[in-house]
Design a protein around this motif. Structure first.
Motif, PDB file in Angstrom:
ATOM      1  N   ALA A 156      42.087  47.520  31.861  1.00 25.14           N
ATOM      2  CA  ALA A 156      41.196  48.117  30.407  1.00 25.14           C
ATOM      3  C   ALA A 156      39.421  48.683  30.866  1.00 25.14           C
ATOM      4  CB  ALA A 156      41.656  47.747  30.012  1.00 25.14           C
ATOM      5  N   THR A 157      39.666  47.569  31.373  1.00 22.41           N
ATOM      6  CA  THR A 157      37.709  47.739  31.342  1.00 22.41           C
ATOM      7  C   THR A 157      37.101  47.995  32.327  1.00 22.41           C
ATOM      8  OG1 THR A 157      37.800  45.040  30.423  1.00 22.41           O
ATOM      9  CG2 THR A 157      35.540  45.601  31.508  1.00 22.41           C
ATOM     10  N   GLY A 158      38.014  47.762  33.663  1.00 30.56           N
ATOM     11  CA  GLY A 158      37.819  49.087  34.629  1.00 30.56           C
ATOM     12  C   GLY A 158      37.778  49.980  34.600  1.00 30.56           C
TER      13      GLY A 158
ATOM     14  N   ASP B  69      31.590  39.501  46.699  1.00 27.42           N
ATOM     15  CA  ASP B  69      31.855  38.531  45.799  1.00 27.42           C
ATOM     16  C   ASP B  69      31.207  37.688  45.778  1.00 27.42           C
ATOM     17  OD1 ASP B  69      32.343  36.668  47.988  1.00 27.42           O
ATOM     18  OD2 ASP B  69      34.072  36.458  48.403  1.00 27.42           O
ATOM     19  N   SER B  70      31.041  36.186  45.278  1.00 30.39           N
ATOM     20  CA  SER B  70      29.918  35.354  44.488  1.00 30.39           C
ATOM     21  C   SER B  70      29.477  35.236  46.235  1.00 30.39           C
ATOM     22  CB  SER B  70      30.049  34.134  43.947  1.00 30.39           C
ATOM     23  OG  SER B  70      31.016  33.417  44.044  1.00 30.39           O
ATOM     24  N   ASN B  71      29.984  35.339  47.692  1.00 32.42           N
ATOM     25  CA  ASN B  71      29.469  34.462  48.529  1.00 32.42           C
ATOM     26  C   ASN B  71      28.494  36.003  49.336  1.00 32.42           C
ATOM     27  OD1 ASN B  71      32.035  32.780  47.791  1.00 32.42           O
ATOM     28  ND2 ASN B  71      30.164  31.735  48.956  1.00 32.42           N
TER      29      ASN B  71
ATOM     30  N   GLY C 196      40.405  36.829  28.230  1.00 34.72           N
ATOM     31  CA  GLY C 196      40.003  36.537  29.126  1.00 34.72           C
ATOM     32  C   GLY C 196      38.751  36.519  29.543  1.00 34.72           C
ATOM     33  N   ASP C 197      38.082  36.200  30.722  1.00 31.22           N
ATOM     34  CA  ASP C 197      36.524  36.953  30.876  1.00 31.22           C
ATOM     35  C   ASP C 197      36.564  35.825  32.725  1.00 31.22           C
ATOM     36  OD1 ASP C 197      34.162  37.555  30.306  1.00 31.22           O
ATOM     37  OD2 ASP C 197      33.510  35.804  31.263  1.00 31.22           O
ATOM     38  N   ILE C 198      35.776  35.817  33.317  1.00 31.09           N
ATOM     39  CA  ILE C 198      35.359  35.522  34.290  1.00 31.09           C
ATOM     40  C   ILE C 198      36.002  33.846  34.494  1.00 31.09           C
ATOM     41  CG2 ILE C 198      32.982  34.146  35.940  1.00 31.09           C
ATOM     42  CD1 ILE C 198      31.901  35.743  35.008  1.00 31.09           C
TER      43      ILE C 198
ATOM     44  N   LYS D   6      41.561  34.186  48.488  1.00 31.85           N
ATOM     45  CA  LYS D   6      40.970  34.659  49.061  1.00 31.85           C
ATOM     46  C   LYS D   6      39.092  35.087  49.072  1.00 31.85           C
ATOM     47  CE  LYS D   6      44.801  34.447  53.225  1.00 31.85           C
ATOM     48  NZ  LYS D   6      44.486  35.389  54.251  1.00 31.85           N
ATOM     49  N   ARG D   7      38.633  35.157  50.249  1.00 28.30           N
ATOM     50  CA  ARG D   7      36.956  36.240  50.082  1.00 28.30           C
ATOM     51  C   ARG D   7      37.224  36.899  50.390  1.00 28.30           C
ATOM     52  NH1 ARG D   7      35.907  33.167  46.214  1.00 28.30           N
ATOM     53  NH2 ARG D   7      33.785  33.891  46.742  1.00 28.30           N
ATOM     54  N   ILE D   8      35.771  37.946  50.315  1.00 28.00           N
ATOM     55  CA  ILE D   8      35.462  38.819  50.824  1.00 28.00           C
ATOM     56  C   ILE D   8      36.200  39.469  51.675  1.00 28.00           C
ATOM     57  CG2 ILE D   8      32.938  39.381  49.786  1.00 28.00           C
ATOM     58  CD1 ILE D   8      35.653  41.812  48.658  1.00 28.00           C
TER      59      ILE D   8
HETATM   60  P1  NDP Z   1      36.665  38.175  37.784  1.00 33.26           P
HETATM   61  O1  NDP Z   1      36.664  36.355  37.481  1.00 33.26           O
HETATM   62  O2  NDP Z   1      37.948  38.703  37.632  1.00 33.26           O
HETATM   63  O3  NDP Z   1      35.396  38.493  38.448  1.00 33.26           O
HETATM   64  C1  NDP Z   1      34.618  38.166  38.646  1.00 33.26           C
HETATM   65  C2  NDP Z   1      34.062  39.075  40.503  1.00 33.26           C
HETATM   66  O4  NDP Z   1      32.531  38.918  40.005  1.00 33.26           O
HETATM   67  C3  NDP Z   1      34.384  37.894  40.834  1.00 33.26           C
HETATM   68  O5  NDP Z   1      34.342  38.962  42.771  1.00 33.26           O
HETATM   69  C4  NDP Z   1      33.105  36.637  41.283  1.00 33.26           C
HETATM   70  O6  NDP Z   1      33.187  35.900  42.997  1.00 33.26           O
HETATM   71  C5  NDP Z   1      31.619  37.867  41.375  1.00 33.26           C
HETATM   72  N1  NDP Z   1      31.241  37.071  40.884  1.00 33.26           N
HETATM   73  C6  NDP Z   1      30.819  35.940  39.761  1.00 33.26           C
HETATM   74  N2  NDP Z   1      29.875  34.846  39.454  1.00 33.26           N
HETATM   75  C7  NDP Z   1      28.987  35.693  40.961  1.00 33.26           C
HETATM   76  C8  NDP Z   1      27.799  35.619  41.602  1.00 33.26           C
HETATM   77  N3  NDP Z   1      27.397  34.926  40.770  1.00 33.26           N
HETATM   78  N4  NDP Z   1      27.625  36.693  41.952  1.00 33.26           N
HETATM   79  C9  NDP Z   1      27.714  37.281  42.537  1.00 33.26           C
HETATM   80  N5  NDP Z   1      29.180  37.826  42.040  1.00 33.26           N
HETATM   81  C10 NDP Z   1      29.873  36.864  41.711  1.00 33.26           C
HETATM   82  O7  NDP Z   1      35.380  38.332  36.333  1.00 33.26           O
HETATM   83  P2  NDP Z   1      36.017  40.051  35.325  1.00 33.26           P
HETATM   84  O8  NDP Z   1      35.816  40.701  36.698  1.00 33.26           O
HETATM   85  O9  NDP Z   1      36.820  39.803  34.521  1.00 33.26           O
HETATM   86  O10 NDP Z   1      34.630  39.989  34.694  1.00 33.26           O
HETATM   87  C11 NDP Z   1      33.059  40.354  35.128  1.00 33.26           C
HETATM   88  C12 NDP Z   1      32.613  40.711  34.211  1.00 33.26           C
HETATM   89  O11 NDP Z   1      32.696  41.923  33.667  1.00 33.26           O
HETATM   90  C13 NDP Z   1      31.985  39.184  33.408  1.00 33.26           C
HETATM   91  O12 NDP Z   1      30.042  39.754  33.335  1.00 33.26           O
HETATM   92  C14 NDP Z   1      32.247  39.488  32.427  1.00 33.26           C
HETATM   93  O13 NDP Z   1      32.034  38.848  30.942  1.00 33.26           O
HETATM   94  C15 NDP Z   1      32.502  41.174  31.941  1.00 33.26           C
HETATM   95  N6  NDP Z   1      33.838  42.045  31.345  1.00 33.26           N
HETATM   96  C16 NDP Z   1      35.130  40.791  32.023  1.00 33.26           C
HETATM   97  C17 NDP Z   1      35.799  41.842  30.692  1.00 33.26           C
HETATM   98  C18 NDP Z   1      37.304  41.825  30.878  1.00 33.26           C
HETATM   99  O14 NDP Z   1      38.023  42.464  30.792  1.00 33.26           O
HETATM  100  N7  NDP Z   1      37.922  40.888  32.455  1.00 33.26           N
HETATM  101  C19 NDP Z   1      35.784  42.969  29.816  1.00 33.26           C
HETATM  102  C20 NDP Z   1      34.013  42.686  29.528  1.00 33.26           C
HETATM  103  C21 NDP Z   1      33.439  42.631  30.633  1.00 33.26           C
HETATM  104  P3  NDP Z   1      34.342  35.149  43.451  1.00 33.26           P
HETATM  105  O15 NDP Z   1      35.346  35.418  43.517  1.00 33.26           O
HETATM  106  O16 NDP Z   1      34.076  34.392  44.724  1.00 33.26           O
HETATM  107  O17 NDP Z   1      34.382  34.061  42.100  1.00 33.26           O
END
Ligand code: NDP
Length: 442
Positions: free
Chosen positions: A205-207, A258-260, A162-164, A283-285
Motif C-alpha cells: 500500500a505505501t509504495g 540500505d543503511s550501509n 508496522g513501520d521501520i 541480507k545486505r543490498i
Molecule cells: P523498512 O524497515 O521495511 O525499510 C527501511 C529501509 O530504509 C531499509 O532498507 C533500511 O536499511 C533503510 N534505512 C533505515 N535507516 C536508514 C538510514 N539511516 N539511512 C539509509 N537507509 C536507512 O521500513 P519501511 O519501508 O516500512 O519504512 C521506510 C520509511 O517509510 C520510514 O520513514 C517509515 O516511517 C515510512 N513509512 C512507512 C510506511 C509503511 O507502511 N511501512 C507508511 C508510511 C511511511 P537496512 O535494511 O540497512 O535497515
C-alpha cells in the motif's frame, strides 16, 4: 502566535529536534488559517494540537538466546483522537527515542485526516534492533512489548501497525500475545497476515500509494511515467513496492539502498533479487552485485542522490536528503520528488525544490497510502469480511487521488498554487481543527 507556540514546544520538549522540525513546518503552513479563523485562536487549537493527549513510556525486558536479560524502552504516543481512534505504526530501531516518536505521531494526525477515513494520530516503538536477532529473540521481545502495550490499545481506542523494523513477522508475534491476554480476536493491529484478518494490498500500500500520488503530480507537469528514470532509496517495504509499481508502469529504476550503501544498475534494478535478499534472506543490498556484476555498489547511503534521475523517491528514513543532495538532484535535471519515507527531506532541501519549481510531494500526503489501507483493514475487520485485491487497490488509488486533490485545492485557496507542502498541512489541519472545535475543550 505561531512563533510563540514553537518556542513553547521547544521549551517543553527540549532536545527533540525532529519533533521541533515537524511542528515548525506545520505551524508555518497553517499560520494563514489561524489568521482567518479567530475561533481557532480563541480555542487554542494549535496549542492543543502540538501537545500529545497521552504519552506512554515503558520497560521491555526480554531474554536473549544466550540466556542474558536485555532491557529496552517502549513508547506509545497517543497524539490526537479528534477524528477517530488513535492510529499509527510502531518503529523498532536503535535510533528510536521520544523525539522521533513524537515527530512521527504529530505527522500522523494530519496524514490520517487527509486519507478521508476516521483515524486519529499516534505512533510508537522501541529502541530494540531486530537486525541480527533470531526469530525466537524477536518473538520474546514482541511478546514482552505487547504484555505492557495491550493495556492502552484496542480496536476502538488505538490501532498500531508496522513501520521501520516492524513487518508481518513482528505484527504476528504481537497479535498472538494481545489475543492471549485479552482473549478476544479483534482488529487491534493492522498489517496482519491474510489468513487472520489482514487486508490484501496492505503490504504494497505505501509504495503503490506513493506512485498513485506521483502520477497525479506528473499529470500536472504534463509528464509521463513511462520511460522515466527513477532513484528509490531504501530497500524495505515502501521502496520495494514503489519500485514494483513503477516497473509495472514502464519506468526504469536505476538505484536503491540500505543503511550501509547503495546499488546502481543502469540496466534497471532487478527487483526479484532485491526482494529475495531483503525480504527472505535478510541480507545486505551490497550482495546484489554478486548476482549482477554489471551493477555497482557504493558504500554509504547519502551519495544515492548524485545518481542522475528524472524522479527521486526518498523511501528510507528521515532527513536523508539535505540541501546539498537537493541541489545535486536539481543540477541533474530531476523534475519530481515524492516522499515515501517520513520527513526524508530537510527544510533546506524542501526550499531548494520549491525554489526550483520541482514538483514536490510531501510525506504526509504522498505516503498516506499505507495508513489509508490500514483504515480499510479496520473497516473489513469490523464487517468481518474481506475485499478482493482489485477492489482494495481501486479504493487506495481513489484515496491517493483525493489526497492530491485536497492538497492542491488548499494550496490554491491560500494563494500558493502548486505548493503541496502548504496544501497538505492546511487540508489536514482544517478537518482536525473543525472537529476539535466541535468537541469543546477536552
Ligand atoms: P523498512 O524497515 O521495511 O525499510 C527501511 C529501509 O530504509 C531499509 O532498507 C533500511 O536499511 C533503510 N534505512 C533505515 N535507516 C536508514 C538510514 N539511516 N539511512 C539509509 N537507509 C536507512 O521500513 P519501511 O519501508 O516500512 O519504512 C521506510 C520509511 O517509510 C520510514 O520513514 C517509515 O516511517 C515510512 N513509512 C512507512 C510506511 C509503511 O507502511 N511501512 C507508511 C508510511 C511511511 P537496512 O535494511 O540497512 O535497515
Amino acid at each position: 502566535m505561531v512563533k510563540r507556540i514553537l518556542a513553547d514546544v521547544k521549551k517543553r520538549n527540549p532536545n527533540e529536534p525532529e519533533f521541533h522540525q515537524a511542528v515548525e513546518e506545520v505551524l508555518e503552513s497553517i499560520a494563514p488559517v489561524l489568521d482567518k479563523h479567530p475561533e481557532y485562536r480563541e480555542a487554542k487549537i494549535a496549542d492543543r494540537l502540538v501537545e500529545p493527549e497521552r504519552q506512554i513510556l515503558f520497560r521491555v525486558p526480554w531474554v536473549d538466546d544466550k540466556g542474558q536479560v536485555q532491557v529496552n524502552r517502549g513508547f506509545r504516543i497517543q497524539f490526537n483522537s479528534a477524528i477517530g481512534p488513535y492510529k499509527g505504526g510502531l518503529r523498532f530501531h536503535p535510533s528510536v527515542y521520544i523525539g522521533i516518536i513524537k515527530f512521527l505521531g504529530f505527522e500522523q494526525i494530519l496524514k490520517n485526516a487527509l486519507t478521508t477515513l476516521p483515524m486519529g494520530g499516534s505512533k510508537g516503538g522501541s529502541d530494540f534492533d531486530p537486525k541480527g536477532k533470531s526469530d525466537n529473540e524477536v518473538m520474546r521481545f514482541c511478546q514482552s512489548f505487547m504484555a505492557e502495550l495491550y493495556r492502552y490499545i484496542g480496536p476502538d481506542t488505538d490501532v498500531p501497525a508496522g513501520d521501520i523494523g516492524v513487518g508481518s513477522r513482528e505484527i504476528g508475534y504481537m497479535y498472538g500475545m494481545y489475543k492471549k491476554i485479552r482473549n478476544e480476536f479483534t482488529g487491534v493491529l493492522t498489517g496482519k497476515g491474510l489468513d487472520w484478518g489482514g487486508s490484501l494490498v496492505r503490504t504494497e500500500a505505501t509504495g503503490y500509494g506513493l506512485i498513485y500520488f506521483l502520477l497525479e503530480m506528473l499529470k500536472d507537469l504534463g509528464k509521463n511515467i513511462k520511460g522515466a528514470t527513477v532513484v528509490s532509496s531504501g530497500s524495505g517495504n515502501v521502496s520495494i513496492y514503489a519500485v514494483q509499481k513503477l516497473q509495472q508502469l514502464g519506468a526504469k529504476v536505476v538505484a536503491m539502498s540500505d543503511s550501509n550503501g547503495y546499488i546502481v544498475d543502469h540496466n534497471g534494478i532487478d527487483l526479484k533479487t532485491v526482494q529475495r535478499l531483503k525480504e527472505v534472506e535478510r541480507k545486505r543490498i551490497k550482495d546484489y552485485v554478486k548476482e549482477h556484476p554489471k551493477a555497482e555498489y557504493v558504500e554509504g547511503c547519502n551519495g544515492i542522490w548524485s545518481v542522475k534521475c528524472d524522479i527521486a523517491l526518498p523511501n528510507a528514513t528521515q532527513n536523508e536528503i539535505d540541501e546539498k543532495a537537493a541541489k545535486k538532484l536539481v543540477e541533474n535535471g530531476c523534475y519530481a520528488v515524492a516522499e515515501g519515507a517520513n520527513m526524508p527531506s530537510t527544510p533546506e532541501a524542501i526550499k531548494v525544490f520549491l525554489k526550483n519549481k520541482i514538483a514536490f510531494g510531501p510525506a504526509k500526503a504522498a505516503n498516506a497510502g499505507g495508513v489509508a489501507t490500514s483504515g480499510l483493514e479496520m473497516c473489513q475487520n469490523s464487517m468481518r469480511l474481506s475485499w478482493s485485491f482489485e477492489e482494495t487497490n481501486k479504493r487506495l488509488e481513489k484515496i491517493m487521488q483525493s489526497i492530491h486533490a485536497q492538497a492542491k485545492a488548499a494550496a490554491q485557496e491560500y494563494g500558493q498554487p502548486g505548493n503541496l507542502v502548504v496544501g497538505a498541512n492546511i487540508a489536514g489541519f482544517e478537518k482536525v481543527a473543525r472537529s476539535m472545535l466541535a468537541q469543546g475543550i477536552v
